[in-house]
Scaffold this active site. Structure first.
Site, PDB file in Angstrom:
ATOM      1  N   GLU A  92       0.840  -1.188   0.000  1.00  0.00           N
ATOM      2  CA  GLU A  92       0.000   0.000   0.000  1.00  0.00           C
ATOM      3  C   GLU A  92       0.876   1.238   0.000  1.00  0.00           C
ATOM      4  OE1 GLU A  92      -2.220   2.439   3.458  1.00  0.00           O
ATOM      5  OE2 GLU A  92      -2.520   0.261   3.442  1.00  0.00           O
ATOM      6  N   HIS A 151      -3.654  -6.431  11.139  1.00  0.00           N
ATOM      7  CA  HIS A 151      -4.587  -7.401  10.548  1.00  0.00           C
ATOM      8  C   HIS A 151      -4.494  -8.765  11.225  1.00  0.00           C
ATOM      9  CE1 HIS A 151      -4.022  -4.999   6.543  1.00  0.00           C
ATOM     10  NE2 HIS A 151      -4.788  -4.359   7.399  1.00  0.00           N
ATOM     11  N   ASN A 170      -6.197  -6.586   2.354  1.00  0.00           N
ATOM     12  CA  ASN A 170      -6.879  -6.124   3.556  1.00  0.00           C
ATOM     13  C   ASN A 170      -8.011  -7.089   3.898  1.00  0.00           C
ATOM     14  OD1 ASN A 170      -9.554  -4.767   4.299  1.00  0.00           O
ATOM     15  ND2 ASN A 170      -8.039  -3.460   5.242  1.00  0.00           N
TER      16      ASN A 170
END
Length: 548
Positions: A404, A489, A527
């Site tokens: 990202e 995450h 994600n």
């Protein structure tokens, strides 16, 4: 075009074009298909009275994040009364400054969960520590230190949706088999991913606007460097209201993403669960929520159902009441860490003795690792940076990494590019119960991050070589290049089709379910929150049809 038709078109386009993606990075300058709720829906009102001791509820949901919110909405639509238990606050009352959430650059007591000092993901700048002392409070972001890793988690009604970067990504179809091998991919991509994208209000940045607006100069520099090294740069979907973002940039709306808001909540443009699934759930009239309540024990009740012990907390984390309630069914949705730790405790202490030996296993960090690059003076990244990421660099197939292009919203020109990578890191940890301390512990080791670093280097070594640039070594300490100490995450710990059946039913105890990220074994390739939401949609539909 209406919000509904736009959402439908976007969700179909995501599946059709298989957008690879980044992450919901908790950034760091320091870091329905059925009646989808409109973008500007009011946050869910959680002012109903908290649960009373002695209460009986048909369905008790532990947690108000993605999985729990899906379960609550669909159960309520099926006519079931639901009570949700949330350890964090409701986040529906402005503070003295008139804002519900504090700014990333000016953290106060609202920022962290029961800490007396901030613990920012990016906690150095120019080699100097930037964390600061704060009053102890039930703030919005938990930086939970678990041996070899810090796990960042949202605390409040809405869970992780309150603090993530909102990058809402459906995994590439060809990667799905490695994510959830026991789940029918056709059903997920034809039904449940579109349903999740609609319910979450997913949208895409306008590429023409992106190409000219000041606040995404950092991302355009990231795109240029990626493409010059022959890496694909891809736009990724998000749950920010992009019309609101345009108004922020034009100066016609109160700044939110353009005022550094994300890590500790976003006051305006972000479509958190409070504005989507939870708002829809509350609108049914069949869902109640008890904030500042924490489940400590779940045990079978003679004759069926479960006895649940709950502690009520005050805003400094003290227990001010202990309540005992009964529930016909209990849904564990406290997040990967919360659900895993609770189930490990309940198994080890004999509260739920029939849980199997897969409880606590298969936990991973989604391969998260961060880094920064020092650009040349002719590649400024901009003083103004939107806190919502919208693009990334794809080297998943060749190098096992997606990066990202993340903001570094310091308010000054840094000439730095910042990245959060998701990688194919294969390492998995396990939770176990320490009877001496009375706590569940995780055996993750910091050294297990090395595969993630190696995979991220397949992108950034090449870019640095091409551009004649170097890594920043001042963002995570002194002379430290990689942010290998954390994850945004957390996934796994009660893996689908192992600790549970193929729809989240816990083995050995009928009426108990896992419906959150604990079901996913450590990595989603992107994600994770869209996959958590879609899997919850799949599982709760089956549970309602067969168990109720």
């Amino acid at each position: 075009m209406s919000d509904k038709s736009l959402t439908s078109k976007v969700s179909q386009g995501i599946s059709r074009r298989s957008f690879i993606a980044g992450t919901s990075s908790i950034l760091g300058a320091m870091a329905l298909a059925v009646n989808p709720t409109p973008v500007q829906a009011k946050p869910a009102n959680t002012s109903s009275a908290p649960i009373d001791t002695g209460a009986h509820v048909p369905a008790l949901v532990i947690g108000t994040g993605y999985g729990g919110s899906v379960a609550a909405l669909r159960l309520a639509q099926a006519g079931v009364d639901v009570h949700m238990i949330e350890m964090g606050m409701a986040w529906d009352t402005p503070g003295p400054d008139g804002k519900i959430f504090c700014n990333t650059l000016s953290p106060d007591q609202r920022s962290y969960w029961l800490r007396t000092r901030t613990k920012a993901p990016l906690n150095y700048f120019l080699g100097f520590p930037i964390d600061r002392d704060i009053p102890k409070y039930t703030g919005i972001l938990d930086a939970e230190e678990m041996g070899g890793i810090i796990v960042y988690q949202g605390r409040g009604v809405g869970g992780g949706s309150l603090v993530n970067g909102g990058m809402a990504v459906t995994p590439k179809r060809e990667n799905f088999g490695a994510v959830l091998p026991s789940v029918n991919a056709d059903e997920m991509y034809n039904v449940y991913y579109p349903r999740a994208n609609a319910g979450l209000g997913v949208g895409l940045v306008d590429p023409d606007w992106f190409n000219t607006v000041d606040c995404y100069q950092f991302a355009r520099v990231g795109r240029k460097h990626a493409q010059r090294s022959n890496f694909p740069f891809v736009f990724v979907p998000d749950v920010y209201d992009w019309d609101y973002m345009k108004q922020e940039a034009a100066g016609t709306a109160t700044k939110s993403a353009l005022d550094g808001e994300i890590l500790y909540g976003n006051n305006h443009g972000k479509k958190s669960l409070q504005k989507t699934y939870l708002a829809a759930a509350k609108a049914t009239g069949k869902v109640s929520i008890s904030p500042l309540h924490k489940v400590t024990t779940v045990t079978p009740t003679t004759g069926g159902g479960y006895t649940v012990v709950i502690e009520q907390l005050n805003t400094t984390g003290d227990t001010i009441a202990t309540k005992t309630v009964t529930a016909d069914r209990v849904f564990f949705a406290a997040g990967s860490v919360g659900t895993s730790k609770l189930l490990v405790k309940l198994k080890a202490t004999g509260a739920l003795p029939n849980l199997n030996n897969e409880i606590g296993k298969g936990w991973g960090d989604n391969g998260n690792v961060m880094c920064g690059r020092a650009n040349h003076l002719w590649d400024p990244t901009g003083k103004l940076q939107a806190t919502i990421p919208c693009g990334g660099i794809d080297n998943w197939a060749a190098g096992g990494a997606f990066a990202e292009v993340a903001p570094l919203p310091t308010g000054i020109e840094t000439y730095a590019s910042f990245y959060l990578s998701i990688t194919k890191n294969p390492n998995r940890a396990e939770f176990s119960w320490n009877a001496a301390t009375g706590k569940a512990e995780l055996n993750w080791q910091t050294a297990w991050k090395q595969p993630a670093i190696d995979m991220a280097k397949t992108i950034f070594d090449k870019i640095n070589s091409k551009e004649g640039t170097i890594y920043r070594s001042d963002l995570f300490g002194t002379n430290k290049i990689w942010g290998d100490h954390l994850t945004y995450h957390p996934l796994g710990g009660a893996v689908l089709n192992k600790a549970t059946d193929n729809y989240g039913r816990l083995h050995g105890h009928p009426g108990l379910y896992v419906i959150d990220g604990a079901l996913i074994p450590g990595n989603t390739s992107v994600n994770p929150f869209v996959t958590i939401t879609a899997l919850a949609e799949r599982n709760i539909e089956k549970i309602i049809a067969t168990d109720l």
